[in-house]
Design a protein around this motif. Sequence first.
Motif, short mmCIF file in Angstrom:
data_model
loop_
_atom_site.label_atom_id
_atom_site.label_comp_id
_atom_site.label_asym_id
_atom_site.label_seq_id
_atom_site.Cartn_x
_atom_site.Cartn_y
_atom_site.Cartn_z
N VAL A 6 0.94 -1.53 -0.17
CA VAL A 6 0.11 0.05 0.12
C VAL A 6 1.05 0.40 0.21
N CYS A 7 1.76 1.32 0.46
CA CYS A 7 2.71 2.50 0.94
C CYS A 7 3.38 2.63 -0.17
N ASN A 8 3.87 1.54 -0.76
CA ASN A 8 4.84 1.70 -2.15
C ASN A 8 4.01 2.22 -3.18
N GLY A 70 -4.16 7.21 -5.50
CA GLY A 70 -2.39 7.30 -4.38
C GLY A 70 -2.84 8.41 -3.02
N VAL A 71 -3.46 9.37 -3.76
CA VAL A 71 -4.10 10.85 -2.70
C VAL A 71 -5.32 9.58 -1.91
N GLU A 77 -5.82 5.77 4.52
CA GLU A 77 -4.44 5.44 5.59
C GLU A 77 -4.63 6.09 6.97
N THR A 78 -4.05 8.02 6.27
CA THR A 78 -3.62 8.35 7.61
C THR A 78 -4.76 8.63 8.59
N ARG A 79 -6.32 8.11 8.32
CA ARG A 79 -7.42 8.70 8.85
C ARG A 79 -7.20 7.86 10.16
N ALA A 85 0.73 7.71 16.46
CA ALA A 85 1.37 7.51 15.17
C ALA A 85 1.37 7.99 13.86
N ARG A 86 0.20 9.04 14.24
CA ARG A 86 0.00 9.79 13.00
C ARG A 86 0.74 11.44 13.74
N ASP A 87 2.58 11.41 12.89
CA ASP A 87 3.46 12.19 12.70
C ASP A 87 3.68 13.50 12.38
N GLY A 88 2.73 13.28 11.05
CA GLY A 88 2.43 14.05 9.66
C GLY A 88 2.99 13.77 9.08
N SER A 89 4.18 13.57 8.62
CA SER A 89 4.52 13.04 8.00
C SER A 89 4.04 12.73 6.62
N ALA A 90 2.91 11.78 6.43
CA ALA A 90 2.57 11.77 4.80
C ALA A 90 1.79 12.98 4.71
#
Length: 106
Positions: A6-8, A70-71, A77-79, A85-90
């Motif tokens: 999924v990430c890829n 992808g968006v 996934e971020t939701r 774990a949600r550090d803002g990196s996405a």
Amino acid sequence: SFQKQVCNDIGRRLTVLEDAWAQGKLSAPVRKRMSLLVQELQQQHWDAADEIHRSLMVDHVNEVSQWMVGVKRLIAETRNLPDAARDGSAETELKSETETEPGQEE
């Protein structure tokens, strides 16, 4: 394994977005809405980000179809990440890909 796929997939699609943005292939309305989408993600307004995603798919399908999945997956996934774990990196990754270059402001 599934999560890595999924990430890829998200990464590949965001690369297509990044390339289109950098090469000036995105219209001003799409760039503007993507900037708004990033702001909504940063504020963790998932429904608002999802609504912007849907409006882009309806109004600009030919322009966004290669990378918008992808968006959408990034939003989903971020939701679903736990708050810790949600550090803002996405959101940071998407923001860096949608920042306007000097001289390309709306």
